[in-house]
Design a protein around this motif. Structure first.
Motif, PDB file in Angstrom:
ATOM      1  N   ALA A 186      -4.387  -7.590 -10.383  1.00 32.85           N
ATOM      2  CA  ALA A 186      -3.769  -9.034 -10.425  1.00 32.85           C
ATOM      3  C   ALA A 186      -4.885  -9.971 -10.759  1.00 32.85           C
ATOM      4  O   ALA A 186      -4.296 -10.970 -11.456  1.00 32.85           O
ATOM      5  CB  ALA A 186      -3.635  -9.266  -8.657  1.00 32.85           C
ATOM      6  N   LYS A 187      -6.049  -9.875 -10.741  1.00 37.44           N
ATOM      7  CA  LYS A 187      -7.166 -10.593 -11.214  1.00 37.44           C
ATOM      8  C   LYS A 187      -6.659 -10.848 -12.682  1.00 37.44           C
ATOM      9  O   LYS A 187      -6.821 -11.894 -13.367  1.00 37.44           O
ATOM     10  CB  LYS A 187      -8.372  -9.979 -11.022  1.00 37.44           C
ATOM     11  CG  LYS A 187      -9.552 -10.639 -11.707  1.00 37.44           C
ATOM     12  CD  LYS A 187     -10.315 -11.887 -10.912  1.00 37.44           C
ATOM     13  CE  LYS A 187     -11.290 -12.672 -11.844  1.00 37.44           C
ATOM     14  NZ  LYS A 187     -11.193 -14.010 -11.637  1.00 37.44           N
ATOM     15  N   GLY A 188      -6.732  -9.522 -13.472  1.00 36.02           N
ATOM     16  CA  GLY A 188      -6.636  -9.446 -14.914  1.00 36.02           C
ATOM     17  C   GLY A 188      -4.959 -10.324 -15.188  1.00 36.02           C
ATOM     18  O   GLY A 188      -4.805 -10.930 -16.397  1.00 36.02           O
ATOM     19  N   ALA A 189      -3.928 -10.049 -14.495  1.00 34.17           N
ATOM     20  CA  ALA A 189      -2.787 -10.561 -14.460  1.00 34.17           C
ATOM     21  C   ALA A 189      -2.725 -12.131 -14.654  1.00 34.17           C
ATOM     22  O   ALA A 189      -2.119 -12.724 -15.240  1.00 34.17           O
ATOM     23  CB  ALA A 189      -1.816 -10.074 -13.742  1.00 34.17           C
ATOM     24  N   GLU A 190      -3.659 -12.550 -13.561  1.00 39.14           N
ATOM     25  CA  GLU A 190      -3.976 -13.915 -13.830  1.00 39.14           C
ATOM     26  C   GLU A 190      -4.474 -14.719 -14.837  1.00 39.14           C
ATOM     27  O   GLU A 190      -4.110 -15.363 -15.514  1.00 39.14           O
ATOM     28  CB  GLU A 190      -4.799 -14.254 -12.523  1.00 39.14           C
ATOM     29  CG  GLU A 190      -4.586 -15.322 -11.342  1.00 39.14           C
ATOM     30  CD  GLU A 190      -5.540 -15.370 -10.312  1.00 39.14           C
ATOM     31  OE1 GLU A 190      -6.489 -15.895 -10.634  1.00 39.14           O
ATOM     32  OE2 GLU A 190      -5.157 -14.858  -9.108  1.00 39.14           O
ATOM     33  N   ARG A 191      -5.407 -13.918 -15.423  1.00 40.76           N
ATOM     34  CA  ARG A 191      -6.240 -14.095 -16.531  1.00 40.76           C
ATOM     35  C   ARG A 191      -4.900 -14.230 -17.851  1.00 40.76           C
ATOM     36  O   ARG A 191      -5.144 -15.160 -18.532  1.00 40.76           O
ATOM     37  CB  ARG A 191      -7.395 -13.451 -17.017  1.00 40.76           C
ATOM     38  CG  ARG A 191      -8.303 -13.762 -15.908  1.00 40.76           C
ATOM     39  CD  ARG A 191      -9.735 -12.672 -16.219  1.00 40.76           C
ATOM     40  NE  ARG A 191     -10.117 -12.607 -17.403  1.00 40.76           N
ATOM     41  CZ  ARG A 191     -10.551 -11.476 -17.894  1.00 40.76           C
ATOM     42  NH1 ARG A 191     -10.718 -10.149 -17.455  1.00 40.76           N
ATOM     43  NH2 ARG A 191     -11.276 -11.617 -19.124  1.00 40.76           N
ATOM     44  N   ALA A 192      -4.535 -13.066 -17.947  1.00 46.24           N
ATOM     45  CA  ALA A 192      -3.352 -12.962 -18.940  1.00 46.24           C
ATOM     46  C   ALA A 192      -2.276 -14.012 -18.824  1.00 46.24           C
ATOM     47  O   ALA A 192      -1.976 -14.620 -20.045  1.00 46.24           O
ATOM     48  CB  ALA A 192      -2.763 -11.647 -18.783  1.00 46.24           C
ATOM     49  N   LEU A 242       3.202  -8.502 -20.014  1.00 46.03           N
ATOM     50  CA  LEU A 242       2.051  -8.107 -19.201  1.00 46.03           C
ATOM     51  C   LEU A 242       2.173  -6.454 -19.226  1.00 46.03           C
ATOM     52  O   LEU A 242       3.163  -6.128 -18.814  1.00 46.03           O
ATOM     53  CB  LEU A 242       1.831  -8.578 -17.768  1.00 46.03           C
ATOM     54  CG  LEU A 242       0.760  -9.753 -17.907  1.00 46.03           C
ATOM     55  CD1 LEU A 242       1.251 -10.935 -18.713  1.00 46.03           C
ATOM     56  CD2 LEU A 242       0.464 -10.494 -16.462  1.00 46.03           C
ATOM     57  N   ASN A 243       1.155  -5.588 -19.445  1.00 38.93           N
ATOM     58  CA  ASN A 243       1.392  -4.066 -19.555  1.00 38.93           C
ATOM     59  C   ASN A 243       0.539  -3.674 -18.467  1.00 38.93           C
ATOM     60  O   ASN A 243      -0.607  -3.844 -18.454  1.00 38.93           O
ATOM     61  CB  ASN A 243       1.112  -3.749 -20.934  1.00 38.93           C
ATOM     62  CG  ASN A 243       1.113  -2.185 -21.081  1.00 38.93           C
ATOM     63  OD1 ASN A 243       2.121  -1.646 -20.311  1.00 38.93           O
ATOM     64  ND2 ASN A 243       0.567  -1.509 -22.119  1.00 38.93           N
ATOM     65  N   MET A 244       1.117  -2.797 -17.286  1.00 40.57           N
ATOM     66  CA  MET A 244       0.578  -2.145 -16.555  1.00 40.57           C
ATOM     67  C   MET A 244       0.331  -0.667 -16.964  1.00 40.57           C
ATOM     68  O   MET A 244       1.144  -0.478 -17.251  1.00 40.57           O
ATOM     69  CB  MET A 244       1.153  -2.488 -15.084  1.00 40.57           C
ATOM     70  CG  MET A 244       1.506  -3.946 -14.752  1.00 40.57           C
ATOM     71  SD  MET A 244       2.581  -3.939 -13.375  1.00 40.57           S
ATOM     72  CE  MET A 244       3.870  -3.334 -13.838  1.00 40.57           C
TER      73      MET A 244
END
Lengths: 306, 306
Positions: free
Chosen positions: B81-87, B95-97
């Motif tokens: 989620a932290k990375g998603a926020e930044r992205a 966004l690719n999980m």
């Protein structure tokens, strides 16, 4: 019978491009090792003029030195009647004649037109068939010529017909400089199979533009059941310095094996030979499997960092 | 619309394996050049912890620096989620999980089970879809795990279903360490297409064992219409030192082009960028087309020796 037959051409098409002369005893060992790993067809050398191709000047010695495995066909490339005489004296099982469908390519390599090459081949055919040996006819630049570009399918089919009329038991379509694509392969393979049948046809592919195994797959889907390949992917193309050479025997064998298509080859044995190849030729080789290992060879799971 | 869509992942999957840090301005230029050459999907970077992957520490700067081409989707990998926020703050379009179907692989990389990864992804999905962005779910080791070997197809299909239920607009099947073979690809692609459809499915292949483009061909025959590929074939696998990485974008694009399958890519433009790549990363790269040139680029015929 395996589902698909790979003929290794490393000792001929691979080594002929090498700058450094590979000692005769190492070539003999390579051929013997390949036979021991289950290869049933090996192109051992070429009986060309030693002045023209010094890298293969020891063709007769190699043939003399190898230990003949039962059921293995040891083939030799022959450019002319003189070469055929030497190949027959060396007791090669199959003689392989090569011409290019591209007139420009044939002129550059042979100093004659493809039709003149064909005329010259009649003497080879007579000698070879008279000696009870097998005769293969290769059509180089069948999927495109680096000087002329695309070739007429009808010209390729005409040469196949001429080879068959001459008594050839095998026909090879060669993608000499790696210009083929899967769609083209499928179409030409279908056309040639209709004339020659799957037992006579060999597909010779180079990985110059990375399409080697995609083209193998396409040819196999179209019905081809015999492929040339070189251990380590040795070989190459004078117009693509640094690019890959022949398709690698071990990568090709592994692809078929993974697909459940039997090649009759002992993959681990083949891989062991492939891993010795860089030391023999003195440089890295393009084959990937020797670097990556078999799919079945798993790695220990790393412990996650605490 | 082109017949097939290639997403370039060089700036992310390629550069993350590089020892030498590629300067941010060169990454920006690479992404811009790829868009100018007609790539409509580019995975720009990964919003992982800079401590975990220092090679991609400049993800936000790269996103800030690129010039957005109309119609191009700029994607980012996000681990949490932290990375998603930044992205999302960086205005990534997709966004690719990523999780691995292999429990051992996921534990080693993420320190959690695949199911725990999925749970964590729900927060990413909510944020991403709430922001009106696209969401892709990748299944790593879908064709085999270097620790566990083959994976259950039913497990892969279960993850596809979970991703779709979560609101994913795209699903990627990744052959993370190059273990797939064409037959397996065809079967799994058919199964997943039945769930996700050709517009949602991306196939991510590595050329670790030389089978990359054969697998592309097999996937395409089975109906896949979107592929990941990295310029120059950059990337790689920690278990296969010296082996090839991702399939090369330029080799893949050329194969489709030769087959008459439109990719929408300007091949000459792409090749020009690929030829700059060795200077950018400081070493030779596995892609073949940059060494061999386009099939259409013929060579002058040599004069035969007198």
């Amino acid at each position: 019978m395996p589902d698909v037959i790979l003929q290794d051409v490393c000792a001929r098409d691979g080594l002929q491009m090498e700058q450094r002369f590979v000692p005769t005893e190492q070539r003999i060992r390579l051929v013997d090792d390949l036979a021991a790993a289950g290869l049933t067809r090996i192109e051992v050398s070429s009986f060309v003029s030693p002045r023209a191709v010094p890298a293969l000047a020891d063709a007769a010695e190699v043939f003399r030195g190898i230990r003949r495995h039962e059921g293995v066909i040891y083939a030799a490339l022959v450019p002319n009647a003189k070469g055929a005489e030497r190949a027959l004296a060396a007791d090669a099982d199959e003689l392989n004649m090569v011409l290019s469908v591209s007139k420009t390519h044939n002129l550059a390599n042979m100093r004659m037109t493809p039709q003149q090459s064909l005329e010259g081949f009649r003497a080879i055919a007579e000698m070879t068939l008279g000696a009870g040996k097998m005769l293969n006819g290769t059509i180089a630049t069948a999927f495109g010529c680096p000087f002329e570009g695309p070739q007429q399918v009808s010209d390729v089919l005409g040469l196949v017909q001429s080879y068959l009329e001459m008594g050839c038991t095998g026909i090879t379509l060669a993608d000499t400089t790696g210009m083929a694509n899967p769609r083209q392969i499928e179409e030409l393979v279908r056309d040639v199979l209709a004339l020659a049948g799957p037992k006579a046809l060999t597909i010779h592919l180079h990985n110059t533009r990375g399409l080697g195994l995609a083209n193998v797959l396409a040819a196999w889907r179209a019905g081809a059941r015999r492929f040339d390949a070189a251990l380590g992917g040795l070989g190459g193309c004078p117009f693509a310095p640094g690019a890959s050479g022949n398709i690698a025997t071990e990568d090709t064998a592994a692809m078929f094996s993974e697909m459940g298509v039997d090649t009759g080859i002992d993959l681990r044995g083949l891989l062991a030979i492939a891993r010795q190849l860089p030391a023999i030729v003195g440089h890295d080789v393009p084959g990937q499997l020797a670097k990556a290992g078999l799919v079945q060879d798993l790695h220990p799971a790393p412990r996650p960092a605490p």
